[in-house]
Design a protein around this motif. Structure first.
Motif, PDB file in Angstrom:
ATOM      1  N   ASP A  16      -0.569   1.271  -8.042  1.00 53.13           N
ATOM      2  CA  ASP A  16      -0.335  -0.127  -7.658  1.00 53.13           C
ATOM      3  C   ASP A  16      -0.992  -0.471  -6.329  1.00 53.13           C
ATOM      4  O   ASP A  16      -1.476  -1.581  -6.141  1.00 53.13           O
ATOM      5  N   ALA A  17      -0.999   0.477  -5.391  1.00 51.78           N
ATOM      6  CA  ALA A  17      -1.595   0.227  -4.081  1.00 51.78           C
ATOM      7  C   ALA A  17      -2.257   1.484  -3.551  1.00 51.78           C
ATOM      8  O   ALA A  17      -1.738   2.586  -3.734  1.00 51.78           O
ATOM      9  N   ILE A  18      -3.401   1.287  -2.903  1.00 47.25           N
ATOM     10  CA  ILE A  18      -3.997   2.374  -2.138  1.00 47.25           C
ATOM     11  C   ILE A  18      -3.937   1.977  -0.676  1.00 47.25           C
ATOM     12  O   ILE A  18      -3.931   0.793  -0.337  1.00 47.25           O
ATOM     13  N   VAL A  19      -3.864   2.980   0.183  1.00 48.27           N
ATOM     14  CA  VAL A  19      -3.778   2.734   1.609  1.00 48.27           C
ATOM     15  C   VAL A  19      -5.146   2.980   2.240  1.00 48.27           C
ATOM     16  O   VAL A  19      -5.805   3.979   1.956  1.00 48.27           O
ATOM     17  N   ALA A  60       1.153  -1.842   9.398  1.00 47.47           N
ATOM     18  CA  ALA A  60       0.461  -1.924   8.112  1.00 47.47           C
ATOM     19  C   ALA A  60       0.599  -3.325   7.536  1.00 47.47           C
ATOM     20  O   ALA A  60       1.648  -3.955   7.685  1.00 47.47           O
ATOM     21  N   VAL A  61      -0.468  -3.807   6.912  1.00 48.07           N
ATOM     22  CA  VAL A  61      -0.486  -5.110   6.236  1.00 48.07           C
ATOM     23  C   VAL A  61      -1.083  -4.912   4.848  1.00 48.07           C
ATOM     24  O   VAL A  61      -1.681  -3.873   4.552  1.00 48.07           O
ATOM     25  N   ILE A  62      -0.932  -5.924   3.995  1.00 44.06           N
ATOM     26  CA  ILE A  62      -1.361  -5.774   2.603  1.00 44.06           C
ATOM     27  C   ILE A  62      -2.285  -6.920   2.186  1.00 44.06           C
ATOM     28  O   ILE A  62      -2.118  -8.054   2.640  1.00 44.06           O
ATOM     29  N   ASP A  69      -9.077  -0.429  -8.976  1.00 44.40           N
ATOM     30  CA  ASP A  69      -8.056  -0.294 -10.019  1.00 44.40           C
ATOM     31  C   ASP A  69      -6.675  -0.638  -9.462  1.00 44.40           C
ATOM     32  O   ASP A  69      -5.790  -1.040 -10.194  1.00 44.40           O
ATOM     33  N   ALA A  70      -6.495  -0.455  -8.163  1.00 39.41           N
ATOM     34  CA  ALA A  70      -5.226  -0.761  -7.508  1.00 39.41           C
ATOM     35  C   ALA A  70      -5.081  -2.270  -7.319  1.00 39.41           C
ATOM     36  O   ALA A  70      -6.043  -2.958  -6.978  1.00 39.41           O
ATOM     37  N   LYS A  71      -3.871  -2.758  -7.515  1.00 36.60           N
ATOM     38  CA  LYS A  71      -3.600  -4.186  -7.336  1.00 36.60           C
ATOM     39  C   LYS A  71      -3.682  -4.589  -5.862  1.00 36.60           C
ATOM     40  O   LYS A  71      -4.080  -5.701  -5.538  1.00 36.60           O
ATOM     41  N   TYR A  72      -3.291  -3.669  -4.973  1.00 35.27           N
ATOM     42  CA  TYR A  72      -3.238  -3.961  -3.543  1.00 35.27           C
ATOM     43  C   TYR A  72      -3.952  -2.897  -2.713  1.00 35.27           C
ATOM     44  O   TYR A  72      -4.043  -1.736  -3.124  1.00 35.27           O
ATOM     45  N   VAL A  73      -4.376  -3.335  -1.527  1.00 31.22           N
ATOM     46  CA  VAL A  73      -4.797  -2.403  -0.480  1.00 31.22           C
ATOM     47  C   VAL A  73      -3.849  -2.627   0.690  1.00 31.22           C
ATOM     48  O   VAL A  73      -3.673  -3.753   1.157  1.00 31.22           O
TER      49      VAL A  73
END
Length: 155
Positions: A16-19, A60-62, A69-73
């Motif tokens: 769903d999210a990668i950092v 951290a912010v989004i 492929d991830a919905k968010y970073v």
């Protein structure tokens, strides 16, 4: 929930999210940051990032993931190791992981992939960075349902 450590390319993770190991101005950099920007679509990701800075070390912010492929970073700023005391560096790095996980939960993410934040150009010793990352993630997972992967690139 599961916590795994793997060798892979974080930009290829189906989560769903990668950092992103970000800088305080959320500008495209090198290393993992540059790779994430390139795959996501640098122009669109930079435009989304430009609305958010500055952010402080440990925060951290989004943003959307765009072409990933991830919905968010989730953009997390770890410490530049030589600029802080060992104790401060450890706390700031821990905050970067914890705040990233909080952003994931706030956005209903079920799975998150992290790089080893601050262990590249920011100079955090890799073995110490791995200890802090593992500890911060495991502590967070005691109270939250998430699937977390720490993605190492190279040895």
């Amino acid at each position: 929930m599961p916590f795994n450590i793997i060798y892979n390319d974080i930009t290829k993770m189906k989560v769903d999210a990668i950092v992103n190991a970000a800088n305080t101005q959320l500008k495209m950099g090198g290393g993992v940051c540059g790779a994430i920007f390139k795959v996501a679509g640098a122009e669109r990701l930079q435009a989304a990032c430009d609305k958010l800075p500055p952010i402080k070390t440990g925060e951290a912010v989004i943003t959307p993931g765009f072409d990933l492929d991830a919905k968010y970073v989730i953009h997390a700023v770890g410490p530049i190791y030589r600029e802080w005391s060992k104790k401060e560096s450890e706390q700031l790095l821990r905050n970067a992981y914890t705040n990233s996980l909080k952003r994931a939960v706030e956005n209903n993410c079920k799975s998150v992939a992290f790089p080893l934040i601050s262990s590249g150009i920011y100079g955090y010793p890799k073995d110490e960075a791995l200890e802090v990352a593992s500890s911060a993630i495991q502590d967070f997972l005691k109270e939250h349902e998430l699937d977390v992967t720490l993605v190492l690139f190279g040895k």
